[in-house]
Design an enzyme around this catalytic site. Structure first.
Site, PDB file in Angstrom:
ATOM      1  N   HIS A  24     -12.906  -6.168   4.708  1.00  0.00           N
ATOM      2  CA  HIS A  24     -13.307  -5.218   4.684  1.00  0.00           C
ATOM      3  C   HIS A  24     -14.683  -5.037   5.899  1.00  0.00           C
ATOM      4  O   HIS A  24     -15.322  -5.681   5.901  1.00  0.00           O
ATOM      5  CB  HIS A  24     -14.670  -5.191   3.188  1.00  0.00           C
ATOM      6  CG  HIS A  24     -13.732  -5.667   1.999  1.00  0.00           C
ATOM      7  ND1 HIS A  24     -12.899  -4.374   1.546  1.00  0.00           N
ATOM      8  CD2 HIS A  24     -12.149  -6.430   1.851  1.00  0.00           C
ATOM      9  CE1 HIS A  24     -12.414  -4.798   0.186  1.00  0.00           C
ATOM     10  NE2 HIS A  24     -12.112  -5.803   1.132  1.00  0.00           N
TER      11      HIS A  24
ATOM     12  N   THR B 246     -11.439  -5.361  -5.025  1.00  0.00           N
ATOM     13  CA  THR B 246     -12.060  -6.402  -3.618  1.00  0.00           C
ATOM     14  C   THR B 246     -13.325  -5.848  -2.889  1.00  0.00           C
ATOM     15  O   THR B 246     -14.522  -6.704  -2.397  1.00  0.00           O
ATOM     16  CB  THR B 246     -11.226  -6.739  -2.578  1.00  0.00           C
ATOM     17  OG1 THR B 246     -10.368  -5.657  -2.078  1.00  0.00           O
ATOM     18  CG2 THR B 246      -9.826  -7.135  -3.365  1.00  0.00           C
ATOM     19  N   GLY B 247     -13.502  -4.027  -2.232  1.00  0.00           N
ATOM     20  CA  GLY B 247     -14.522  -3.789  -2.126  1.00  0.00           C
ATOM     21  C   GLY B 247     -15.933  -3.751  -2.697  1.00  0.00           C
ATOM     22  O   GLY B 247     -16.518  -3.768  -2.089  1.00  0.00           O
TER      23      GLY B 247
ATOM     24  N   ASN C 239       0.634  -1.393   0.282  1.00  0.00           N
ATOM     25  CA  ASN C 239      -0.142   0.072  -0.635  1.00  0.00           C
ATOM     26  C   ASN C 239       0.798   1.695   0.082  1.00  0.00           C
ATOM     27  O   ASN C 239       1.767   1.539   0.334  1.00  0.00           O
ATOM     28  CB  ASN C 239      -1.030  -0.108   0.936  1.00  0.00           C
ATOM     29  CG  ASN C 239      -1.334  -1.596   1.539  1.00  0.00           C
ATOM     30  OD1 ASN C 239      -2.417  -1.271   0.606  1.00  0.00           O
ATOM     31  ND2 ASN C 239      -2.031  -1.693   2.535  1.00  0.00           N
TER      32      ASN C 239
ATOM     33  N   CYS D  24     -11.855  -0.182  -5.883  1.00  0.00           N
ATOM     34  CA  CYS D  24     -11.382  -0.521  -5.242  1.00  0.00           C
ATOM     35  C   CYS D  24     -12.685  -2.454  -5.315  1.00  0.00           C
ATOM     36  O   CYS D  24     -13.497  -2.213  -5.317  1.00  0.00           O
ATOM     37  CB  CYS D  24     -11.747  -0.839  -3.683  1.00  0.00           C
ATOM     38  SG  CYS D  24     -10.973  -2.214  -2.256  1.00  0.00           S
TER      39      CYS D  24
ATOM     40  N   GLU E 111      -9.336   2.893   1.343  1.00  0.00           N
ATOM     41  CA  GLU E 111      -8.673   1.692   1.363  1.00  0.00           C
ATOM     42  C   GLU E 111      -7.768   2.181   2.907  1.00  0.00           C
ATOM     43  O   GLU E 111      -7.131   2.804   2.573  1.00  0.00           O
ATOM     44  CB  GLU E 111      -7.986   1.574   0.395  1.00  0.00           C
ATOM     45  CG  GLU E 111      -8.900   1.481  -0.742  1.00  0.00           C
ATOM     46  CD  GLU E 111      -7.951   0.633  -1.889  1.00  0.00           C
ATOM     47  OE1 GLU E 111      -7.378  -0.633  -1.745  1.00  0.00           O
ATOM     48  OE2 GLU E 111      -8.388   1.158  -3.096  1.00  0.00           O
TER      49      GLU E 111
ATOM     50  N   CYS F 244      -5.620  -7.326  -4.343  1.00  0.00           N
ATOM     51  CA  CYS F 244      -5.989  -6.103  -4.804  1.00  0.00           C
ATOM     52  C   CYS F 244      -6.506  -6.952  -6.141  1.00  0.00           C
ATOM     53  O   CYS F 244      -5.971  -7.054  -7.470  1.00  0.00           O
ATOM     54  CB  CYS F 244      -5.022  -4.899  -5.603  1.00  0.00           C
ATOM     55  SG  CYS F 244      -5.309  -3.768  -5.732  1.00  0.00           S
ATOM     56  N   GLY F 245      -7.850  -6.367  -6.145  1.00  0.00           N
ATOM     57  CA  GLY F 245      -8.590  -6.651  -7.343  1.00  0.00           C
ATOM     58  C   GLY F 245      -8.707  -5.517  -8.324  1.00  0.00           C
ATOM     59  O   GLY F 245      -8.100  -6.541  -9.951  1.00  0.00           O
ATOM     60  N   ASN F 246      -8.580  -4.831  -8.277  1.00  0.00           N
ATOM     61  CA  ASN F 246      -8.386  -3.900 -10.025  1.00  0.00           C
ATOM     62  C   ASN F 246      -6.663  -3.728  -9.738  1.00  0.00           C
ATOM     63  O   ASN F 246      -5.769  -3.970 -11.432  1.00  0.00           O
ATOM     64  CB  ASN F 246      -7.543  -2.279  -8.823  1.00  0.00           C
ATOM     65  CG  ASN F 246      -9.383  -1.741  -8.906  1.00  0.00           C
ATOM     66  OD1 ASN F 246     -10.518  -1.881  -9.723  1.00  0.00           O
ATOM     67  ND2 ASN F 246     -10.278  -1.144  -8.517  1.00  0.00           N
TER      68      ASN F 246
END
Length: 293
Positions: free
Chosen positions: A166, A226-227, A70, A224, A215, A79-81
């Site tokens: 989350h 994952t968010g 981070n 985000c 985040e 990290c999804g993106n």
């Protein structure tokens, strides 16, 4: 003096990262202070400007491994993106086919490049795995949690883990949600000793959510992945939405589905910003400052 370091900057819906490609060689030991480098490159004034640093490495049980740091230097699990960008880059540089598996600290994640119109742009589908509770012991998935957050009083959050933690809050209007005020308070709440990502979600309809995110380790970002997945799970569990929806982020929409078999799938874009290198002198100064020199 440190050597110059090749980098790639990519983003998914405005959630941007500086990537270091380590698949074809080793980096000199003096460059391997990744937390310090993450802090330095993420700074928009004296560095590149990003939400963090991602390393692309050879995997042990899969073709590729992803490590994410981070903006504050802390290491994250997933990290999804970022994983969509990594998948696009590795595929388009010829190191993997359209479908392959990425090792992460949250476990293996199958990815598929579903559209690749030209170099530096793609749409990627990610199998994000099954959700779990990210609350304290005894708090099951689907069980809301009440936090005492002064001076705001009790807040109801839905704790969901999709490989990283989350806390989802449902609000009337994300545009006016106190993201920068409440986000850091929930992130560091004592019930989340490892800190937590915080989503502020408005249910527009059964198949459409709107979300802003604070985040862990980076502050408010434009998206985000994952968010978005955690938000859909929380909305479905609480009866607010269906198991498949478009999640609208500040940077654009993601398509998310939580299947009846229990796995979450996310589809969204990835885009190359630039390729270049970090100057050797800048690296020496930046890492020297981080080490107290």
């Amino acid at each position: 003096m440190a050597s110059a370091l090749p980098i790639v900057k990519m983003h998914g819906l405005g959630n941007s990262y500086v990537f270091v490609d380590l698949m074809d060689g080793k980096v000199p030991q003096e460059l391997a202070d990744w937390p310090a480098l993450a802090r330095a490159v993420s700074d928009p004034g004296t560095g590149v400007g990003a939400d963090g640093l991602i390393l692309i490495e050879r995997g042990v049980q899969a073709p590729v491994r992803m490590r994410i740091f981070n903006a504050d230097g802390s290491e994250g699990e997933m990290c999804g993106n970022g994983i969509r960008c990594l998948a696009m880059y590795v595929h388009q540089t010829g190191r993997a086919p359209e479908r392959f598996v990425v090792e992460t600290a949250a476990g293996p994640r199958p990815v598929e490049v579903v559209e690749s119109s030209r170099f530096g742009r793609a749409r990627v589908r990610v199998d994000m795995g099954a959700p779990h509770s990210t609350g304290p012991a005894g708090v099951a998935l689907g069980q809301p949690l009440t936090l005492q957050v002064e001076p705001h009083g009790p807040l109801t959050v839905w704790p969901v883990s999709v490989g990283n933690p989350h806390a989802v809050l449902f609000v009337e209007d994300t545009a006016h949600a106190p993201v920068r005020e409440l986000g850091p308070l929930v992130e560091r709440h004592p019930l989340f000793p490892g800190r937590v990502n915080v989503e502020f979600v408005t249910v527009v309809g059964p198949e459409r959510l709107r979300m802003r995110v604070w985040e862990r380790g980076s502050g408010e970002t434009r998206a985000c992945g994952t968010g978005a997945c955690a938000s859909l799970v929380a909305a479905a569990l609480s009866g607010r939405a269906a198991r498949r929806a478009t999640v609208e982020l500040l940077g654009g929409p993601l398509e998310v589905e939580w299947t009846e078999q229990g796995r979450i799938f996310m589809v969204g874009p990835a885009e190359l910003v630039f390729q270049g290198e970090l100057d050797s002198g800048w690296l020496s100064r930046a890492l020297g400052k981080e080490q107290g020199a």
